[in-house]
Design an enzyme around this catalytic site. Sequence first.
Site, PDB file in Angstrom:
ATOM      1  N   CYS A   1      -0.534   4.157   2.231  1.00  9.63           N
ATOM      2  CA  CYS A   1      -0.178   3.842   3.421  1.00  9.63           C
ATOM      3  C   CYS A   1       1.071   4.049   4.036  1.00  9.63           C
ATOM      4  CB  CYS A   1      -0.703   2.365   4.049  1.00  9.63           C
ATOM      5  SG  CYS A   1      -2.121   1.775   3.334  1.00  9.63           S
ATOM      6  N   ASP A   2       2.099   3.600   3.506  1.00  9.61           N
ATOM      7  CA  ASP A   2       3.419   3.560   3.650  1.00  9.61           C
ATOM      8  C   ASP A   2       4.322   4.476   3.019  1.00  9.61           C
ATOM      9  OD1 ASP A   2       2.558   1.512   5.620  1.00  9.61           O
ATOM     10  OD2 ASP A   2       2.840  -0.042   4.015  1.00  9.61           O
TER      11      ASP A   2
ATOM     12  N   CYS B   1       0.792  -1.215   0.068  1.00  9.16           N
ATOM     13  CA  CYS B   1       0.080  -0.049  -0.007  1.00  9.16           C
ATOM     14  C   CYS B   1       0.790   1.245  -0.032  1.00  9.16           C
ATOM     15  CB  CYS B   1      -1.052  -0.064   1.156  1.00  9.16           C
ATOM     16  SG  CYS B   1      -2.040   1.663   1.291  1.00  9.16           S
TER      17      CYS B   1
END
Length: 311
Positions: free
Chosen positions: A139-140, A136
């Site tokens: 997300c990261d 992701c």
Amino acid sequence: MKTFDAVVIGGGPAGMTAALYLLRSHLNVALVEKLSTGGQMLMTERIDNYPGFPEGIEAWELADRMAAQVKSWEHEESARFNDEVKAIEPGEELHKVLVGDEWIAGRVVLICSGAQYRRLGLPGEKELTGRGVSYCALCDGNFFRDKEVAVIGGGNSALEEALYLARLVKKLHLIHRRDDFRATKCYQNKCFVNPKMQILRSSVVLRILGETEVTGITLQDLKNGEIRDIPLDGVFIFVGFEPQGSAFFPESLQKDGHGFLITDQEMRTNIPGIYAAGDIRSKTCRQVASAVGDGAVAAHNMMSYLEHHGK
Ligand code: NAP
């Protein structure tokens, strides 16, 4: 046991669209979602190919707008369950659905449990997930500001996420096992001219290196067989999807070789009264627009089914 006209499992674009149509027809609907509404689209930053938004739209905003529209049609006989579906027991008149520890029943059930990113199964991948291996970018990505990463895959997900990551990182290696990319040309064109991207074609990753965090990869060039290590801080893997929710699918539900649910073009599965829509279906095109279309078709047919069975 609470009984509904329709139980919709999954609050992504397919489930929300179906719920909206069913609620607008004043049916009593249970919408079951284990996390927050939005589904897979929340894994991306912007959506540029959903009609009606010429400048594109932030994915969370589109999800919020869909959820608000569904909410505006909820009524006293409809219900929401924020829990995980654990089982479906098909029946003649009613299908039972185990939500958390509670059994509910629906005269029709729609499965929109979606799909999740597939793992590659490389040595080091599992051990280093969350320690430099990610599925992701949204997300990261922030953890890799001004660092060096690899993106593995040649489809729309890989190239779209690579474009997002290239804005954050110092350098990005886009690694694909073939010479030709399957991603849409507009993503290819942007990636190929991006100064931060190095495109590595006909190359496969053999292992992810690192003890406690990613330190690199071992890469093989399939054309000349050359194997070398590339030092890296992170590895993002986008090599397709696998079905979500398989654990609760009834045994008799027909699936394809990858575990996705087989439906006809009306979204009917092989079990009368059980439908499937969105990414969980066996199909090639997985888009927000196609999920929305699936949801509308499913709801339309669920309503016909209910009419023919006495509603
Ligand atoms: P995909 O289209 O199935 O592409 C998967 C990619 O991973 C392919 O390039 C494939 O290589 C590669 N791959 C698969 N197994 C591999 C392995 N073992 N080792 C190395 N590479 C491997 O998957 P996706 O990109 O996740 O997209 C899934 C669906 O969502 C598609 O329908 C896509 O169009 C859609 N989607 C759309 C958008 C958008 O429209 N903005 C964004 C994201 C996703 P090969 O090409 O050699 O098979």
